[in-house]
Design an enzyme around this catalytic site. Structure first.
Site, mmCIF file in Angstrom:
data_model
loop_
_atom_site.group_PDB
_atom_site.id
_atom_site.type_symbol
_atom_site.label_atom_id
_atom_site.label_comp_id
_atom_site.label_asym_id
_atom_site.label_seq_id
_atom_site.Cartn_x
_atom_site.Cartn_y
_atom_site.Cartn_z
ATOM 1 N N ASP A 1 -7.641 -5.694 -1.877
ATOM 2 C CA ASP A 1 -6.353 -5.146 -1.467
ATOM 3 C C ASP A 1 -6.530 -3.698 -1.024
ATOM 4 O O ASP A 1 -7.652 -3.269 -0.738
ATOM 5 C CB ASP A 1 -5.313 -5.278 -2.578
ATOM 6 C CG ASP A 1 -5.641 -4.437 -3.793
ATOM 7 O OD1 ASP A 1 -6.629 -3.668 -3.746
ATOM 8 O OD2 ASP A 1 -4.932 -4.549 -4.789
ATOM 9 N N LYS B 1 6.250 -2.657 -16.315
ATOM 10 C CA LYS B 1 5.764 -3.756 -15.452
ATOM 11 C C LYS B 1 4.441 -4.315 -15.970
ATOM 12 O O LYS B 1 4.286 -5.519 -16.104
ATOM 13 C CB LYS B 1 5.565 -3.234 -14.027
ATOM 14 C CG LYS B 1 4.795 -4.189 -13.135
ATOM 15 C CD LYS B 1 4.599 -3.668 -11.736
ATOM 16 C CE LYS B 1 3.377 -2.799 -11.533
ATOM 17 N NZ LYS B 1 2.087 -3.502 -11.438
ATOM 18 N N ASN B 2 3.501 -3.421 -16.259
ATOM 19 C CA ASN B 2 2.163 -3.900 -16.584
ATOM 20 C C ASN B 2 2.056 -4.480 -17.982
ATOM 21 O O ASN B 2 1.007 -4.997 -18.370
ATOM 22 C CB ASN B 2 1.130 -2.788 -16.366
ATOM 23 C CG ASN B 2 0.932 -2.529 -14.881
ATOM 24 O OD1 ASN B 2 1.408 -3.316 -14.044
ATOM 25 N ND2 ASN B 2 0.270 -1.441 -14.543
ATOM 26 N N ARG C 1 -1.373 -10.032 -7.932
ATOM 27 C CA ARG C 1 -2.734 -10.104 -8.455
ATOM 28 C C ARG C 1 -2.759 -10.255 -9.965
ATOM 29 O O ARG C 1 -3.693 -10.839 -10.517
ATOM 30 C CB ARG C 1 -3.501 -8.828 -8.102
ATOM 31 C CG ARG C 1 -3.367 -8.367 -6.675
ATOM 32 C CD ARG C 1 -4.281 -7.210 -6.481
ATOM 33 N NE ARG C 1 -5.566 -7.569 -7.049
ATOM 34 C CZ ARG C 1 -6.495 -8.248 -6.410
ATOM 35 N NH1 ARG C 1 -6.317 -8.587 -5.181
ATOM 36 N NH2 ARG C 1 -7.609 -8.570 -7.015
HETATM 37 N N1 EPU Z 1 -13.239 -4.387 -12.346
HETATM 38 C C1 EPU Z 1 -14.405 -5.032 -12.051
HETATM 39 N N2 EPU Z 1 -14.545 -6.313 -12.474
HETATM 40 C C2 EPU Z 1 -13.582 -6.961 -13.189
HETATM 41 C C3 EPU Z 1 -12.393 -6.280 -13.498
HETATM 42 C C4 EPU Z 1 -12.241 -4.971 -13.044
HETATM 43 O O1 EPU Z 1 -15.308 -4.491 -11.404
HETATM 44 O O2 EPU Z 1 -13.791 -8.134 -13.566
HETATM 45 C C5 EPU Z 1 -13.067 -2.990 -11.890
HETATM 46 C C6 EPU Z 1 -11.920 -2.856 -10.899
HETATM 47 O O3 EPU Z 1 -12.334 -3.147 -9.587
HETATM 48 C C7 EPU Z 1 -11.525 -1.423 -11.083
HETATM 49 C C8 EPU Z 1 -11.723 -1.198 -12.572
HETATM 50 O O4 EPU Z 1 -12.637 -2.195 -12.998
HETATM 51 O O5 EPU Z 1 -12.381 -0.591 -10.372
HETATM 52 C C9 EPU Z 1 -10.446 -1.238 -13.387
HETATM 53 O O6 EPU Z 1 -9.835 -2.487 -13.320
HETATM 54 P P1 EPU Z 1 -8.915 -3.073 -14.492
HETATM 55 O O7 EPU Z 1 -9.357 -4.472 -14.726
HETATM 56 O O8 EPU Z 1 -8.897 -2.134 -15.637
HETATM 57 O O9 EPU Z 1 -7.487 -3.047 -13.812
HETATM 58 P P2 EPU Z 1 -6.473 -4.239 -13.577
HETATM 59 O O10 EPU Z 1 -6.288 -5.031 -14.806
HETATM 60 O O11 EPU Z 1 -6.836 -4.953 -12.317
HETATM 61 C C10 EPU Z 1 -4.389 -2.831 -14.312
HETATM 62 C C11 EPU Z 1 -3.045 -2.466 -13.739
HETATM 63 C C12 EPU Z 1 -3.195 -1.469 -12.616
HETATM 64 C C13 EPU Z 1 -3.904 -0.236 -13.161
HETATM 65 C C14 EPU Z 1 -5.244 -0.657 -13.787
HETATM 66 C C15 EPU Z 1 -5.998 0.496 -14.428
HETATM 67 C C16 EPU Z 1 -1.713 -4.435 -14.028
HETATM 68 C C17 EPU Z 1 -0.995 -5.576 -13.396
HETATM 69 N N3 EPU Z 1 -2.398 -3.654 -13.211
HETATM 70 O O12 EPU Z 1 -5.138 -3.431 -13.250
HETATM 71 O O13 EPU Z 1 -1.876 -1.085 -12.230
HETATM 72 O O14 EPU Z 1 -4.118 0.667 -12.115
HETATM 73 O O15 EPU Z 1 -5.021 -1.650 -14.802
HETATM 74 O O16 EPU Z 1 -5.254 1.038 -15.460
HETATM 75 O O17 EPU Z 1 -1.649 -4.252 -15.228
HETATM 76 C C18 EPU Z 1 -0.084 -0.708 -10.712
HETATM 77 O O18 EPU Z 1 0.701 -0.836 -11.632
HETATM 78 O O19 EPU Z 1 0.273 -0.315 -9.575
HETATM 79 C C19 EPU Z 1 -1.494 -1.011 -10.910
HETATM 80 C C20 EPU Z 1 -2.338 -1.160 -9.906
#
Ligand code: EPU
Length: 439
Positions: free
Chosen positions: A126, A32-33, A102
């Site tokens: 969320d 998915k990701n 998201r």
């Molecule tokens: N963060 C910030 N500022 C930003 C971006 C992120 O403070 O501009 C913080 C977030 O709040 C969090 C941390 O950094 O505390 C990690 O966020 P990251 O950006 O790495 O995660 P993401 O891209 O929002 C993806 C996956 C998540 C997975 C995370 C961590 C997708 C669609 N989502 O989220 O997957 O948990 O990386 O590996 O790729 C899931 O599949 O259920 C899921 C939530």
């Protein structure tokens, strides 16, 4: 809409009973990701893109809707997506779609990269807590983009994007993806310092390079030499999405909970090194084979401490399954969540099933009990939902997990795949209230 979508009824539930040892083989689908980001990357080039090994999950359906709202034509057949991107696009991502998925924030980078303009609704918080995008914006600003917000939307413009050094203070997955997809069209060289290194980032880099981008790793940095134009990756059978390591982890946890021996076809060991180490420490026997992994459990698992970290550390997405396993393991496990500090909400649901868990800030102390006790519970997000399913397979009596729609966002036929291994699970279609065998 030309896309064949099977989105679950909002009120469907999964019903589980205590299951005996699992046995057989399960096929791990596409990640998915990864696929959601590859779909966004297609926006970078006019023409026909083909993706293969695409999971039949509702997040993919939602991303199809978003691309279609921009003027893209998407056709979905079996596990392939054919994505036709026109020369001109509507560069806006509206709130009614962004709030449902998201991951849609990753259209920002490709739209800025190709058109120099983008307007995307701001995603709210969320169940994990606040979900800021400040790092995405700072990284894109380093390339010359400017942003303004009004009426809940963020608008970005960039007359010219120029390669530069982009330092991520934290290796955010989404920020790395957005800046990569803008930098591929910037003038000159971009160096991304401290990028995310998740396997899904590797898949995106490979896909972009097949589209004509020039991205390489130097040590743990990413170097991007901008190019004038990109074209669809040579299609053949389509670009094959990598297997979903989180889906694989879910099945490993189910074996951990029920015992037995299961072959996970297509699971990739290098994507899950830390997880395999942790599960081995807990008493699982995992053998890496060419075509996948075999997991065997013959005794009660032992507790272990768990701390989530960016890749190659233990992924936050594995944690809910690990917590489910710890609820009936022998001993005490201390779990520390370092990525999404609000990601403990499902623990109240596990407590309703008799789990002994105390939380303190971003820590949880899990004291293993002999047996969980089935109860009605609710899934608040994809992984929490799957973790409750896993817990239900080890619980005495019946567990009914409300919120199947959350689970469907990231799992293709979770009930059917588990039932195929001998687990006792059905899907209850709620309109009629009738129980149907998982299919
Ligand atoms: N963060 C910030 N500022 C930003 C971006 C992120 O403070 O501009 C913080 C977030 O709040 C969090 C941390 O950094 O505390 C990690 O966020 P990251 O950006 O790495 O995660 P993401 O891209 O929002 C993806 C996956 C998540 C997975 C995370 C961590 C997708 C669609 N989502 O989220 O997957 O948990 O990386 O590996 O790729 C899931 O599949 O259920 C899921 C939530």
């Amino acid at each position: 809409m030309p896309v064949d979508i099977a989105v679950s009824g909002e009120r469907d539930t999964f019903v589980t009973r205590r299951s005996g040892a699992l046995d057989g083989e399960v096929h791990i689908g596409g990640a998915k990701n990864s696929v959601l980001k590859l779909m966004a990357a297609c926006l970078l080039a006019e023409g026909r893109h083909v993706l293969a090994n695409v999971p039949h999950i509702s997040d993919v359906s939602l991303m199809c809707e978003l691309l279609e709202a921009m003027g893209v034509t998407v056709t979905r057949a079996d596990h392939r997506l054919v994505i036709d991107v026109p020369a001109e696009l509507n560069t806006e991502a509206p709130y009614h779609l962004v709030e449902r998925i998201r991951a849609s924030i990753v259209v920002l980078g490709p739209l800025l990269g190709r058109f120099g303009t983008a307007r995307v609704a701001l995603p709210g918080g969320d169940d994990f807590g606040p979900r800021p995008i400040d790092m995405h914006l700072r990284a894109l600003e380093s390339l010359g983009a400017t942003f303004s917000t009004a009426h809940g939307d963020i608008s970005g413009t960039a007359e010219v994007l120029r390669g530069s050094e982009v330092v991520l203070e934290y290796p955010s997955v989404g920020a790395t993806e957005n800046v990569l997809m803008a930098a591929v069209r910037a003038k000159g060289r971009t160096r991304i310092v401290n990028p995310a290194r998740e396997p899904e980032i590797g898949d995106l880099v490979e896909f972009l390079n097949q589209m004509g981008a020039r991205i390489g790793w130097s040590g743990d940095r990413l170097t991007v030499d901008g190019v004038e134009r990109l074209a669809p990756a040579p299609s053949g059978d389509g670009f094959r999405v990598i297997p979903d390591r989180i889906e694989a982890a879910t099945f490993l946890a189910a074996v951990g909970m029920c015992g037995g021996s299961v072959f996970l076809r297509h699971a990739v060991a290098e994507h899950m090194t830390m997880l395999i180490r942790k599960l081995t420490e807990m008493g699982m026997h995992i053998v890496v084979e060419d075509a996948g992994l075999r997991a065997t459990v013959t005794q009660r698992l032992a507790s272990a401490d768990i701390s989530t970290l960016p890749f190659p550390g233990l992924a936050t997405d594995y944690k809910p399954f690990l917590v489910s396993m710890l609820t009936t393991a022998s001993g005490v496990g201390i779990v520390t969540e370092n990525i999404f500090t609000g990601r403990f909400r499902y623990i109240d649901e596990l407590r309703r099933m008799g789990a002994d868990i105390r939380t303190e800030g971003h820590h949880a102390v899990v004291r293993g009990v002999e047996r969980l006790s089935g109860a009605p519970v609710r899934a608040y997000d994809i992984r929490a939902g799957a973790a409750l399913v896993v817990a239900g397979l080890g619980a005495e009596g019946e567990t009914e997990i409300a919120g199947a729609a959350h689970i469907d966002r990231g799992y293709e036929d979770l009930a059917g795949k588990l039932a195929g291994l001998g687990a006792s699970i059905t899907r209850r279609r709620n309109a009629a209230g009738a129980s149907v065998a998982a299919s």
